[in-house]
Design an enzyme around this catalytic site. Structure first.
Site, PDB file in Angstrom:
ATOM      1  N   HIS A   1      12.412 -36.380  94.529  1.00  0.00           N
ATOM      2  CA  HIS A   1      13.512 -37.286  94.167  1.00  0.00           C
ATOM      3  C   HIS A   1      13.825 -36.999  92.695  1.00  0.00           C
ATOM      4  O   HIS A   1      13.728 -37.860  91.833  1.00  0.00           O
ATOM      5  CB  HIS A   1      13.118 -38.736  94.421  1.00  0.00           C
ATOM      6  CG  HIS A   1      14.281 -39.680  94.543  1.00  0.00           C
ATOM      7  ND1 HIS A   1      14.458 -40.536  95.605  1.00  0.00           N
ATOM      8  CD2 HIS A   1      15.334 -39.911  93.726  1.00  0.00           C
ATOM      9  CE1 HIS A   1      15.559 -41.257  95.436  1.00  0.00           C
ATOM     10  NE2 HIS A   1      16.105 -40.883  94.277  1.00  0.00           N
TER      11      HIS A   1
ATOM     12  N   TYR B   1      26.452 -45.573 100.595  1.00  0.00           N
ATOM     13  CA  TYR B   1      26.861 -46.638  99.674  1.00  0.00           C
ATOM     14  C   TYR B   1      28.335 -47.004  99.813  1.00  0.00           C
ATOM     15  O   TYR B   1      28.705 -48.164  99.719  1.00  0.00           O
ATOM     16  CB  TYR B   1      26.582 -46.222  98.217  1.00  0.00           C
ATOM     17  CG  TYR B   1      25.104 -46.158  97.929  1.00  0.00           C
ATOM     18  CD1 TYR B   1      24.421 -47.273  97.455  1.00  0.00           C
ATOM     19  CD2 TYR B   1      24.366 -44.991  98.171  1.00  0.00           C
ATOM     20  CE1 TYR B   1      23.053 -47.235  97.218  1.00  0.00           C
ATOM     21  CE2 TYR B   1      23.004 -44.946  97.938  1.00  0.00           C
ATOM     22  CZ  TYR B   1      22.352 -46.068  97.469  1.00  0.00           C
ATOM     23  OH  TYR B   1      20.996 -46.044  97.247  1.00  0.00           O
TER      24      TYR B   1
ATOM     25  N   ASN C   1      21.758 -41.776 103.369  1.00  0.00           N
ATOM     26  CA  ASN C   1      21.898 -42.644 102.196  1.00  0.00           C
ATOM     27  C   ASN C   1      23.380 -42.968 102.087  1.00  0.00           C
ATOM     28  O   ASN C   1      24.199 -42.088 101.816  1.00  0.00           O
ATOM     29  CB  ASN C   1      21.442 -41.931 100.915  1.00  0.00           C
ATOM     30  CG  ASN C   1      19.941 -41.677 100.908  1.00  0.00           C
ATOM     31  OD1 ASN C   1      19.235 -42.018 101.854  1.00  0.00           O
ATOM     32  ND2 ASN C   1      19.457 -41.084  99.838  1.00  0.00           N
TER      33      ASN C   1
ATOM     34  N   GLU D   1      18.726 -45.164 102.442  1.00  0.00           N
ATOM     35  CA  GLU D   1      19.181 -45.929 101.266  1.00  0.00           C
ATOM     36  C   GLU D   1      20.486 -46.634 101.603  1.00  0.00           C
ATOM     37  O   GLU D   1      21.383 -46.047 102.207  1.00  0.00           O
ATOM     38  CB  GLU D   1      19.458 -45.031 100.052  1.00  0.00           C
ATOM     39  CG  GLU D   1      18.235 -44.512  99.370  1.00  0.00           C
ATOM     40  CD  GLU D   1      18.542 -43.683  98.121  1.00  0.00           C
ATOM     41  OE1 GLU D   1      19.610 -43.900  97.486  1.00  0.00           O
ATOM     42  OE2 GLU D   1      17.726 -42.821  97.803  1.00  0.00           O
TER      43      GLU D   1
ATOM     44  N   ARG E   1       9.530 -46.850 101.168  1.00  0.00           N
ATOM     45  CA  ARG E   1       9.845 -45.447 100.872  1.00  0.00           C
ATOM     46  C   ARG E   1       9.702 -45.237  99.363  1.00  0.00           C
ATOM     47  O   ARG E   1      10.396 -45.900  98.580  1.00  0.00           O
ATOM     48  CB  ARG E   1      11.279 -45.141 101.328  1.00  0.00           C
ATOM     49  CG  ARG E   1      11.713 -43.762 100.933  1.00  0.00           C
ATOM     50  CD  ARG E   1      13.149 -43.415 101.352  1.00  0.00           C
ATOM     51  NE  ARG E   1      13.471 -42.156 100.710  1.00  0.00           N
ATOM     52  CZ  ARG E   1      14.597 -41.875 100.075  1.00  0.00           C
ATOM     53  NH1 ARG E   1      15.578 -42.746 100.032  1.00  0.00           N
ATOM     54  NH2 ARG E   1      14.759 -40.715  99.486  1.00  0.00           N
TER      55      ARG E   1
ATOM     56  N   GLU F   1      18.822 -36.185  98.666  1.00  0.00           N
ATOM     57  CA  GLU F   1      20.195 -35.939  98.224  1.00  0.00           C
ATOM     58  C   GLU F   1      20.406 -34.603  97.517  1.00  0.00           C
ATOM     59  O   GLU F   1      20.751 -34.575  96.319  1.00  0.00           O
ATOM     60  CB  GLU F   1      20.666 -37.096  97.335  1.00  0.00           C
ATOM     61  CG  GLU F   1      20.595 -38.439  98.033  1.00  0.00           C
ATOM     62  CD  GLU F   1      20.975 -39.619  97.117  1.00  0.00           C
ATOM     63  OE1 GLU F   1      21.158 -39.413  95.925  1.00  0.00           O
ATOM     64  OE2 GLU F   1      21.075 -40.743  97.648  1.00  0.00           O
TER      65      GLU F   1
HETATM   66  O1  IFM Z   1      19.502 -44.833  92.357  1.00  0.00           O
HETATM   67  C1  IFM Z   1      20.044 -43.887  93.199  1.00  0.00           C
HETATM   68  C2  IFM Z   1      18.955 -43.158  93.959  1.00  0.00           C
HETATM   69  O2  IFM Z   1      18.025 -42.576  93.113  1.00  0.00           O
HETATM   70  C3  IFM Z   1      19.547 -42.063  94.806  1.00  0.00           C
HETATM   71  N1  IFM Z   1      20.616 -42.569  95.634  1.00  0.00           N
HETATM   72  C4  IFM Z   1      21.637 -43.385  95.022  1.00  0.00           C
HETATM   73  C5  IFM Z   1      20.986 -44.495  94.213  1.00  0.00           C
HETATM   74  C6  IFM Z   1      22.077 -45.373  93.566  1.00  0.00           C
HETATM   75  O3  IFM Z   1      22.879 -44.621  92.725  1.00  0.00           O
END
Ligand code: IFM
Length: 469
Positions: free
Chosen positions: A131, A304, A302, A355, A87, A176
């Protein structure tokens, strides 16, 4: 492959479907460098990173990973890792230096070659159109606050699909939107550095409109285009059962998550939050909601971390929890819960995790190796919980690690490393980390070895689902 991480012989393994898409992700500004090469125009990130005090250590993406000049060897590295998909994002000002008007063919040629090289290596391209590196010329007419930009975005999407659509099937319109609106236009920590909440809400709406228009543009040239959007989804949990904490968690999720998911999957903004915003709510034109809520082929998640919320609206640190270098709590089970929750709440298309990954401080050993056990465990545990969610009925089709290689982490510059490939930013030497070798083995084996207790957990998730039917 040096430093091979071989899997121990185990009776048990967490296995994924044979057609599961194993990938890694990057973004143009974070890796390409070559910020003025071959007729590229300036982007808002070029402008922002050159301003004093915006980026840690005064870093910029001028060179970054120099991927623009090293693309072929980087694709060879992806092939060595065994990636099935990659990606990447396209830099809009490489294609339209002025934001619209005449096309810069040299910029297009770079992505043409990248796509060809990927296909030669049997790696499926997943292309993100936006992006975050808006052409600076469009910022000069107001950036995403100006509705005209949504039409320029659709024109850009049309040009890209015309040139790459014969070889690219999977498209992500915008990465995002919450981050763009929130950090770019509300807190001002990211480009273009504006601090205005009302404007940020209009920007969020325009991003969704732009997504809708680009979806149409991508499909009008190519009826088989698979189109999705990637949302940064950070579920919230209350700090306690106290109703005030519960309410803080609910309203944070509503503003950050539902505000972006409801329009797409329900065709309206959450009424409670709309009322709360009052005069700050965005201007919405009559056809906007149907444009925004067109059927999608997939949702990009995405993920985290989660946020634990106090009644004062603060994000709390959880004693005893593990945190990454970003200060983000490591919570793989919250990914499983998120996948289940959104699948219950919305009628979703298939999901790709577009992500997931972690920044940890990495050191190369004297032998030049990177033993990033923390990252390896982070990835393993998130894959495991993804797999359990699948067993519980969530349709996840693929997983993209963030990130293929260490890169420019926005306002943090090069101080946070997310890669499964280490980059020495002085020499541009790439070194596959232990997590990268491990991931490579996961891809080759369709999963990873585990213990009996883990298998029992997965089996239990499957049987719960059968019982629920
Ligand atoms: O690096 C970023 C990415 O560009 C977008 N999503 C979160 C990642 C980590 O912060």
């Amino acid at each position: 492959m040096p430093n091979n991480v071989s899997f121990p012989n185990s009776q048990y393994s967490v296995t994924f479907p044979r057609n599961f898409v194993w990938g890694a992700a990057t973004a143009a500004y974070q890796i390409e460098g070559a910020w003025l090469a071959d007729g590229k125009g300036e982007s808002i990130w070029d402008r922002f990173s050159h301003m004093d005090g915006t980026i840690a250590n005064g870093d910029t993406g001028d060179v970054a990973c120099d991927h623009y000049n090293r693309m072929e060897s980087d694709v060879a590295l992806m092939k060595e890792l065994g990636l099935k998909a990659y990606r990447f994002s396209i830099s809009w000002p490489r294609i339209f230096p002025e934001g619209f008007g005449s096309v810069n063919l040299a910029g297009l040629d770079f992505y043409n070659r990248l796509v060809d090289k990927l296909l030669e290596a049997n790696i499926q391209p997943f292309v993100t159109l936006y992006h975050w590196d808006l052409p600076q010329k469009l910022q000069e007419i107001g950036g995403w606050t100006n509705r005209e930009v949504t039409s320029h975005f659709a024109d850009y999407a049309a040009v890209i699909t015309k040139h790459l659509g014969d070889r690219v099937s999977n498209w992500i319109t915008i990465n995002e939107p919450w981050v763009v609106a929130n950090y770019g236009y509300k807190s001002g920590e990211m480009a273009p550095g504006i601090k205005d909440e009302k404007l940020s809400l209009q920007v969020a709406h325009h991003l969704l409109v732009a997504h809708g228009k680009a979806t149409q543009a991508l499909r009008s040239d190519n009826s088989s285009a698979q189109v999705g959007i990637s949302h940064f989804l950070r579920p919230t949990a209350p700090a306690s059962r106290d109703p005030r904490d519960v309410e803080a968690a609910r309203s944070t999720w509503s503003r950050d998550g539902r505000w972006f998911l409801d329009p797409i999957f329900k065709a309206y903004y959450p009424p409670d939050i709309w009322n709360e915003y009052g005069t700050r709510a965005p201007r919405v034109k009559p056809r906007d909601m149907s444009l925004i809520s067109q059927n999608l082929d997939f949702l990009g998640v995405n993920y985290y971390t989660r946020n634990v919320m106090s009644r004062e609206g603060q994000v709390l640190k959880v004693p005893g929890s593990k945190y990454t270098e970003m200060g983000w709590e490591v919570t793989p089970d919250a990914l499983q819960k998120l996948l289940l929750d959104i699948s219950k709440e919305y009628k979703l298309p298939p999901i790709y995790i577009t992500e997931n990954g972690a920044a940890f401080e990495d050191q190369l050993t004297e032998a030049g190796e990177c033993e990033d056990e923390d990252r390896l465990s982070y990835i393993r545990d998130h894959l495991l919980h993804t797999r359990i969610a699948m067993e519980q009925g969530v349709d996840v089709r693929g997983y993209f690690l963030w990130s293929l290689m260490d890169n420019f982490e926005w306002a943090y510059g090069f101080s946070k490393r997310f890669g499964i490939v280490h980059v020495d930013f002085k020499t541009q030497k790439r070194t596959i980390k232990k997590s990268g070798h491990w991931y490579s083995n996961v891809i080759r084996n369709f999963g990873f070895p585990t213990e009996k207790q883990v298998m029992d957990k997965i089996a239990m998730a499957g049987s719960d689902r059968t019982e629920r039917k």
